[in-house]
Design an enzyme around this catalytic site. Structure first.
Site, PDB file in Angstrom:
ATOM      1  N   VAL A  59       0.806  -1.230   0.000  1.00 46.52           N
ATOM      2  CA  VAL A  59       0.000   0.000   0.000  1.00 46.52           C
ATOM      3  C   VAL A  59       0.841   1.283   0.000  1.00 46.52           C
ATOM      4  CG1 VAL A  59      -2.020  -1.066   1.099  1.00 46.52           C
ATOM      5  CG2 VAL A  59      -0.266   0.032   2.521  1.00 46.52           C
ATOM      6  N   ASN A  85      -6.545  -0.965   6.496  1.00 45.43           N
ATOM      7  CA  ASN A  85      -6.091  -1.730   7.659  1.00 45.43           C
ATOM      8  C   ASN A  85      -4.564  -1.903   7.719  1.00 45.43           C
ATOM      9  OD1 ASN A  85      -6.287  -3.928   9.812  1.00 45.43           O
ATOM     10  ND2 ASN A  85      -5.454  -5.098   8.080  1.00 45.43           N
ATOM     11  N   SER A 138      -4.978   3.313  16.404  1.00 45.49           N
ATOM     12  CA  SER A 138      -4.506   2.449  17.495  1.00 45.49           C
ATOM     13  C   SER A 138      -4.702   3.193  18.809  1.00 45.49           C
ATOM     14  CB  SER A 138      -3.000   2.187  17.287  1.00 45.49           C
ATOM     15  OG  SER A 138      -2.428   1.580  18.418  1.00 45.49           O
ATOM     16  N   TYR A 151       5.642   4.635  15.197  1.00 46.55           N
ATOM     17  CA  TYR A 151       4.299   4.032  15.185  1.00 46.55           C
ATOM     18  C   TYR A 151       3.267   5.017  15.744  1.00 46.55           C
ATOM     19  CZ  TYR A 151       0.582   0.576  15.895  1.00 46.55           C
ATOM     20  OH  TYR A 151      -0.611  -0.105  15.851  1.00 46.55           O
ATOM     21  N   ALA A 152       3.573   5.604  16.916  1.00 45.69           N
ATOM     22  CA  ALA A 152       2.610   6.525  17.541  1.00 45.69           C
ATOM     23  C   ALA A 152       2.363   7.729  16.633  1.00 45.69           C
ATOM     24  CB  ALA A 152       3.125   6.975  18.911  1.00 45.69           C
ATOM     25  N   ALA A 153       3.433   8.276  16.034  1.00 42.51           N
ATOM     26  CA  ALA A 153       3.260   9.441  15.148  1.00 42.51           C
ATOM     27  C   ALA A 153       2.358   9.067  13.970  1.00 42.51           C
ATOM     28  CB  ALA A 153       4.620   9.927  14.652  1.00 42.51           C
ATOM     29  N   LYS A 155       0.035   6.766  13.877  1.00 36.29           N
ATOM     30  CA  LYS A 155      -1.351   6.484  14.295  1.00 36.29           C
ATOM     31  C   LYS A 155      -2.082   7.746  14.767  1.00 36.29           C
ATOM     32  CE  LYS A 155      -1.425   2.119  13.235  1.00 36.29           C
ATOM     33  NZ  LYS A 155      -2.280   1.669  12.112  1.00 36.29           N
TER      34      LYS A 155
HETATM   35  P1  NAD Z   1      -0.679  -8.147  11.496  1.00 33.80           P
HETATM   36  O1  NAD Z   1       0.761  -7.841  11.735  1.00 33.80           O
HETATM   37  O2  NAD Z   1      -1.291  -9.346  12.146  1.00 33.80           O
HETATM   38  O3  NAD Z   1      -0.990  -8.253   9.953  1.00 33.80           O
HETATM   39  C1  NAD Z   1      -0.553  -7.262   9.146  1.00 33.80           C
HETATM   40  C2  NAD Z   1      -0.723  -7.693   7.688  1.00 33.80           C
HETATM   41  O4  NAD Z   1      -0.261  -6.564   6.965  1.00 33.80           O
HETATM   42  C3  NAD Z   1       0.165  -8.870   7.274  1.00 33.80           C
HETATM   43  O5  NAD Z   1      -0.598  -9.822   6.535  1.00 33.80           O
HETATM   44  C4  NAD Z   1       1.225  -8.212   6.405  1.00 33.80           C
HETATM   45  O6  NAD Z   1       1.702  -9.048   5.359  1.00 33.80           O
HETATM   46  C5  NAD Z   1       0.455  -7.010   5.853  1.00 33.80           C
HETATM   47  N1  NAD Z   1       1.295  -5.915   5.401  1.00 33.80           N
HETATM   48  C6  NAD Z   1       2.418  -5.444   5.994  1.00 33.80           C
HETATM   49  N2  NAD Z   1       2.895  -4.418   5.277  1.00 33.80           N
HETATM   50  C7  NAD Z   1       2.064  -4.246   4.219  1.00 33.80           C
HETATM   51  C8  NAD Z   1       2.043  -3.340   3.135  1.00 33.80           C
HETATM   52  N3  NAD Z   1       3.000  -2.425   2.973  1.00 33.80           N
HETATM   53  N4  NAD Z   1       1.036  -3.425   2.228  1.00 33.80           N
HETATM   54  C9  NAD Z   1       0.071  -4.376   2.361  1.00 33.80           C
HETATM   55  N5  NAD Z   1       0.047  -5.259   3.371  1.00 33.80           N
HETATM   56  C10 NAD Z   1       1.036  -5.188   4.300  1.00 33.80           C
HETATM   57  O7  NAD Z   1      -1.446  -6.793  11.870  1.00 33.80           O
HETATM   58  P2  NAD Z   1      -2.733  -6.597  12.780  1.00 33.80           P
HETATM   59  O8  NAD Z   1      -2.324  -6.786  14.188  1.00 33.80           O
HETATM   60  O9  NAD Z   1      -3.855  -7.392  12.240  1.00 33.80           O
HETATM   61  O10 NAD Z   1      -2.973  -5.034  12.596  1.00 33.80           O
HETATM   62  C11 NAD Z   1      -3.821  -4.513  11.598  1.00 33.80           C
HETATM   63  C12 NAD Z   1      -3.944  -3.012  11.812  1.00 33.80           C
HETATM   64  O11 NAD Z   1      -4.417  -2.747  13.152  1.00 33.80           O
HETATM   65  C13 NAD Z   1      -2.628  -2.250  11.679  1.00 33.80           C
HETATM   66  O12 NAD Z   1      -2.864  -1.004  11.080  1.00 33.80           O
HETATM   67  C14 NAD Z   1      -2.182  -2.085  13.120  1.00 33.80           C
HETATM   68  O13 NAD Z   1      -1.318  -0.989  13.302  1.00 33.80           O
HETATM   69  C15 NAD Z   1      -3.516  -1.887  13.820  1.00 33.80           C
HETATM   70  N6  NAD Z   1      -3.458  -2.233  15.251  1.00 33.80           N
HETATM   71  C16 NAD Z   1      -3.132  -3.483  15.673  1.00 33.80           C
HETATM   72  C17 NAD Z   1      -3.082  -3.756  17.040  1.00 33.80           C
HETATM   73  C18 NAD Z   1      -2.702  -5.119  17.570  1.00 33.80           C
HETATM   74  O14 NAD Z   1      -2.526  -5.260  18.779  1.00 33.80           O
HETATM   75  N7  NAD Z   1      -2.625  -6.140  16.734  1.00 33.80           N
HETATM   76  C19 NAD Z   1      -3.360  -2.732  17.965  1.00 33.80           C
HETATM   77  C20 NAD Z   1      -3.686  -1.477  17.499  1.00 33.80           C
HETATM   78  C21 NAD Z   1      -3.730  -1.223  16.141  1.00 33.80           C
END
Ligand code: NAD
Length: 256
Positions: A59, A85, A138, A151-153, A155
């Site tokens: 992305v 996402n 987040s 990361y924080a910046a 989000k």
């Molecule tokens: P994850 O790490 O389980 O999965 C992330 C997916 O993103 C993977 O399949 C990876 O291959 C894909 N990915 C990575 N870089 C990519 C790119 N450049 N283009 C397309 N795909 C890419 O992540 P998650 O925990 O399911 O998190 C999803 C979202 O929720 C993220 O934005 C994350 O910051 C946010 N989030 C997650 C948590 C948590 O605790 N898991 C907490 C707060 C926010």
């Protein structure tokens, strides 16, 4: 409860695992037609199965995003919902030690990726009667998060992007919201706890216990909790909700 999403055309970025996959499957269960993209081709085709159409996309790459939306147009014939996402954790280190390349990569995926997808999605969503963008922020977009500045910046940036875009595209009938997940059970958060524990020279369970102590409900959330909130917000049930950043975090009071 009927979410009225039968036949809705939905794109979920980073749908090969975690929240993205749970969200894509939740929309599919409601009868939506769902396309998922991911950077990880191997997991993507396995995860998507026959239920979800899929294509590879980083992305943060403008050309790949243009190709993604050409594919979505061909497969779905339009778009009602974009779930931005894709997001990476970025480095865990004091700011002075963060490498510029890691800072830039974190912002490129977490923030620029949402911007690029929104740019392509908006003209398509303008033709929909239930148009919605849901951006993943987040709890780190609401609280300071020492040793995770990139990361924080990114989000906090997602929330500014969401609120500004909601005002801009509201007159087109497009709603824009953000979800702020708390720590989600799974491999990603285990990795976050382990990285923080290494930095502090303590056991990962210490970091986990500290995190739980700051959550009123005393538990981590699940990917399905996040998926349910996204489906609700994007459905006609959320018809008048726009410009919000909704925490789904068990009432998290601070980060660990
Ligand atoms: P994850 O790490 O389980 O999965 C992330 C997916 O993103 C993977 O399949 C990876 O291959 C894909 N990915 C990575 N870089 C990519 C790119 N450049 N283009 C397309 N795909 C890419 O992540 P998650 O925990 O399911 O998190 C999803 C979202 O929720 C993220 O934005 C994350 O910051 C946010 N989030 C997650 C948590 C948590 O605790 N898991 C907490 C707060 C926010």
């Amino acid at each position: 409860m009927d979410t009225q999403l039968k036949g809705a055309r939905v794109l979920v970025t980073a749908g090969a695992s975690g929240i993205g996959l749970a969200t894509a499957l939740a929309f599919a269960r409601e009868g939506a037609r769902v396309h998922v993209c991911d950077i990880d081709e191997t997991h993507l085709s396995k995860a998507a199965g026959r239920e979800l159409s899929h294509s590879v996309c980083d992305v943060s790459d403008p050309e790949a995003v243009a190709q993604l939306f050409a594919t979505v147009t061909a497969k779905l014939g339009g778009l009602d919902v974009l779930v931005n996402n894709a997001g990476i954790a970025g480095p865990t280190a004091p700011c002075v030690e963060v490498k510029l390349a890691d800072w830039e990569r974190t912002l490129a995926v977490n923030l620029t990726g949402q911007f690029l997808c929104a740019q392509h999605a908006i003209p398509m969503l303008a033709h929909s009667r239930n148009a919605s963008i849901v951006n993943l922020s987040s709890a780190a977009g609401r609280f300071g998060f020492p040793n995770r500045t990139p990361y924080a910046a990114s989000k906090w940036g997602v929330i500014g992007f969401t609120k500004s875009l909601a005002m801009e595209v509201g007159p087109l009938g497009i709603r824009v919201n953000a979800i702020c997940p708390g720590a989600v059970e799974g491999a990603r958060i285990d990795h976050v706890f382990a990285s923080r524990a290494r930095l502090r020279n303590v056991h990962p369970d210490v970091v986990r216990d500290e995190a739980l102590a700051r959550i009123s409900l005393g538990r981590l959330v699940t990917a399905e909790d996040i998926a349910n909130a996204i489906v609700f917000l994007a459905s006609p049930l959320g018809a008048n909700i726009s410009g919000h950043a909704l925490p789904v975090d068990g009432d998290t009071q601070a980060l660990f």
